[in-house]
Design a protein around this motif. Structure first.
Motif, PDB file in Angstrom:
ATOM      1  N   PHE A   1       7.844  56.573  45.734  1.00 24.69           N
ATOM      2  CA  PHE A   1       8.993  55.999  45.037  1.00 24.69           C
ATOM      3  C   PHE A   1       8.628  55.637  43.595  1.00 24.69           C
ATOM      4  CE2 PHE A   1      10.195  54.997  49.459  1.00 24.69           C
ATOM      5  CZ  PHE A   1      11.472  55.534  49.463  1.00 24.69           C
ATOM      6  N   ASP A   2       9.615  55.794  42.712  1.00 28.53           N
ATOM      7  CA  ASP A   2       9.430  55.372  41.323  1.00 28.53           C
ATOM      8  C   ASP A   2       9.702  53.888  41.151  1.00 28.53           C
ATOM      9  OD1 ASP A   2       8.968  58.000  39.862  1.00 28.53           O
ATOM     10  OD2 ASP A   2      10.818  58.439  40.938  1.00 28.53           O
ATOM     11  N   LEU A   3      10.648  53.360  41.916  1.00 26.45           N
ATOM     12  CA  LEU A   3      10.950  51.930  41.857  1.00 26.45           C
ATOM     13  C   LEU A   3      11.718  51.534  43.101  1.00 26.45           C
ATOM     14  CD1 LEU A   3      13.959  50.917  39.615  1.00 26.45           C
ATOM     15  CD2 LEU A   3      13.523  53.305  40.208  1.00 26.45           C
TER      16      LEU A   3
ATOM     17  N   HIS B   1       3.179  52.750  30.061  1.00 22.18           N
ATOM     18  CA  HIS B   1       4.367  53.447  29.564  1.00 22.18           C
ATOM     19  C   HIS B   1       5.334  53.642  30.720  1.00 22.18           C
ATOM     20  CE1 HIS B   1       2.274  54.214  25.829  1.00 22.18           C
ATOM     21  NE2 HIS B   1       1.276  54.763  26.488  1.00 22.18           N
ATOM     22  N   GLN B   2       6.454  52.948  30.678  1.00 20.06           N
ATOM     23  CA  GLN B   2       7.447  53.093  31.735  1.00 20.06           C
ATOM     24  C   GLN B   2       8.279  54.338  31.486  1.00 20.06           C
ATOM     25  OE1 GLN B   2      11.339  50.677  32.422  1.00 20.06           O
ATOM     26  NE2 GLN B   2       9.704  49.563  33.434  1.00 20.06           N
ATOM     27  N   ALA B   3       8.456  55.153  32.529  1.00 24.30           N
ATOM     28  CA  ALA B   3       9.237  56.374  32.394  1.00 24.30           C
ATOM     29  C   ALA B   3      10.663  56.051  31.981  1.00 24.30           C
ATOM     30  CB  ALA B   3       9.226  57.146  33.707  1.00 24.30           C
ATOM     31  N   ALA B   4      11.232  56.909  31.147  1.00 22.47           N
ATOM     32  CA  ALA B   4      12.589  56.673  30.655  1.00 22.47           C
ATOM     33  C   ALA B   4      13.597  56.640  31.791  1.00 22.47           C
ATOM     34  CB  ALA B   4      12.957  57.761  29.650  1.00 22.47           C
ATOM     35  N   LYS B   5      13.382  57.453  32.830  1.00 15.51           N
ATOM     36  CA  LYS B   5      14.335  57.485  33.937  1.00 15.51           C
ATOM     37  C   LYS B   5      14.350  56.152  34.691  1.00 15.51           C
ATOM     38  CE  LYS B   5      10.889  59.773  36.884  1.00 15.51           C
ATOM     39  NZ  LYS B   5      10.554  61.007  37.646  1.00 15.51           N
ATOM     40  N   VAL B   6      13.194  55.485  34.774  1.00 10.98           N
ATOM     41  CA  VAL B   6      13.140  54.176  35.427  1.00 10.98           C
ATOM     42  C   VAL B   6      13.870  53.136  34.579  1.00 10.98           C
ATOM     43  CG1 VAL B   6      11.613  52.315  36.195  1.00 10.98           C
ATOM     44  CG2 VAL B   6      11.015  54.706  36.666  1.00 10.98           C
TER      45      VAL B   6
ATOM     46  N   ALA C   1      13.216  60.751  27.213  1.00 11.63           N
ATOM     47  CA  ALA C   1      14.147  61.684  27.844  1.00 11.63           C
ATOM     48  C   ALA C   1      14.372  61.284  29.297  1.00 11.63           C
ATOM     49  CB  ALA C   1      13.608  63.107  27.768  1.00 11.63           C
ATOM     50  N   VAL C   2      15.635  61.069  29.663  1.00 13.66           N
ATOM     51  CA  VAL C   2      15.984  60.706  31.038  1.00 13.66           C
ATOM     52  C   VAL C   2      16.215  62.005  31.802  1.00 13.66           C
ATOM     53  CG1 VAL C   2      17.576  59.442  32.519  1.00 13.66           C
ATOM     54  CG2 VAL C   2      17.007  58.555  30.243  1.00 13.66           C
TER      55      VAL C   2
ATOM     56  N   PHE D   1      17.667  53.625  34.774  1.00  9.73           N
ATOM     57  CA  PHE D   1      18.280  53.177  36.025  1.00  9.73           C
ATOM     58  C   PHE D   1      18.389  51.654  36.049  1.00  9.73           C
ATOM     59  CE2 PHE D   1      18.296  51.955  40.496  1.00  9.73           C
ATOM     60  CZ  PHE D   1      19.272  52.790  41.005  1.00  9.73           C
ATOM     61  N   ILE D   2      17.349  50.959  35.617  1.00 14.26           N
ATOM     62  CA  ILE D   2      17.387  49.501  35.587  1.00 14.26           C
ATOM     63  C   ILE D   2      18.468  49.020  34.630  1.00 14.26           C
ATOM     64  CG2 ILE D   2      16.098  47.426  34.944  1.00 14.26           C
ATOM     65  CD1 ILE D   2      13.577  48.833  35.937  1.00 14.26           C
ATOM     66  N   ASP D   3      18.560  49.648  33.460  1.00 16.75           N
ATOM     67  CA  ASP D   3      19.590  49.263  32.493  1.00 16.75           C
ATOM     68  C   ASP D   3      20.987  49.506  33.057  1.00 16.75           C
ATOM     69  OD1 ASP D   3      17.668  48.503  30.692  1.00 16.75           O
ATOM     70  OD2 ASP D   3      17.743  50.368  29.531  1.00 16.75           O
TER      71      ASP D   3
END
Length: 322
Positions: A143-145, A282-287, A93-94, A290-292
């Protein structure tokens, strides 16, 4: 000592303070008030019988006992968080707040115009884009990324290359009409040059020319030094001198004839753009989303360069132009 919810909650608050460096940022990340964070730390100290933080009016520093507790409990807290995300299905879930340490040039010239599309696509996402000159400590700064140009920093961050962009040497046509067109890299020393400030060294970025495996470095001397991309591009198109720029995001200036490439045979230099994020299983879906989205934006530029694949994410072991 029996484990209870209050103890676990106190350790979680301690970890947030340790990672963000302040009660205010920890409170923001946990959805609490700063006074609520302070009370939770006091309860934890009373519960275990030792002081875990040395407090001043400006900072909070872990005591030796607090550091040992944080280092021992931290991996378990991460495991609990990841297990809860996986169990709830939220990994797909984003949503929630995404804080990005963003390169100013990329944010202004590439990302800004596409932000409405990103927010429409993910209505449960809250986005914070914070422009910084350097990566810094992503975890401590909350920061997340990060999305940054240049080689990845030393450390434990995961680095995923998004793009290699060319470094161009350009000038306004009217400047070249008045001053002539340099035929060799060495010729630029006789021209006005617009230099760009390197915040890491507090000096101008060096001027380097590449052709195949040959490299020529020219001392960064000039009468105009700037630290803002818009100022550099604006002064260059106005005829202030020659500049070295990245071709990403300036296609409109080149196609409109506002800037002209010079020394084309010496433009083999490439400058990378990376997405950087903390290493977790486990990479968060929101990260990931955003990268995608960034890759989707950059797809036309990748196609123009004839690049079919991107480097996979890698762990760092430890910017040049704008």
């Amino acid at each position: 000592m029996g484990l209870d919810g209050k103890l676990l909650s106190g350790v979680t608050v301690l970890a947030a303070v340790a990672e963000t460096g302040s009660f205010v940022r920890a409170a923001d990340s946990l959805g609490l008030s700063p006074s609520g964070v302070s009370r939770a730390i006091s309860r934890l100290e009373k519960r275990i019988g030792v002081r875990v933080l040395d407090r001043t009016t400006r900072s909070q520093t872990l005591t030796d006992e607090g550091r040992r507790l944080y280092e021992a409990a931290g991996p378990h807290l991460i495991g609990i968080e990841e297990a809860a995300i996986a169990a709830s299905g939220a990994a797909n879930a984003v949503r929630g707040k995404l804080r990005v340490n963003i390169d100013p040039f990329f944010s202004r010239t590439v990302l800004a115009a596409r932000l409405p599309e990103l927010l429409r696509r993910y209505p449960e996402l809250t986005l914070e884009l914070i422009m910084r000159d350097a990566v810094g400590d992503l975890v401590a700064d909350g920061f997340d990324l990060a999305v940054r140009f240049g080689p990845p920093p030393e450390g434990t961050l995961v680095a995923r290359k998004l793009l290699d962009t060319r470094v161009l040497t350009v000038a306004a046509p009217r400047y070249l009409d008045e001053r002539g067109v340099p035929q060799r890299p060495e010729d630029v020393v006789r021209h006005e040059r617009i230099l760009f400030y390197n915040p890491v060294t507090s000096k101008p970025f060096e001027w380097v020319f590449y052709r195949n495996r040959q490299m020529i470095e020219i001392p960064a001397n000039g009468r105009l030094l700037v630290s803002d991309v818009d100022t550099m591009l604006g002064s260059c198109t106005a005829g202030a001198g020659i500049a070295q720029i990245m071709d990403l995001g300036v296609e409109h200036l080149m196609s409109a004839g506002a800037l002209k490439e010079i020394l084309r045979e010496w433009q083999d230099e490439r400058f990378p753009l990376y997405a950087l994020y903390p290493s977790r299983r486990h990479q968060a879906a929101k990260v990931s989303a955003f990268i995608d989205f960034c890759l989707e934006m950059l797809a036309p530029a990748l196609a123009a360069r004839g690049r079919k694949t991107l480097a996979p994410p890698r762990q760092t072991g430890a910017g040049r132009k704008r």
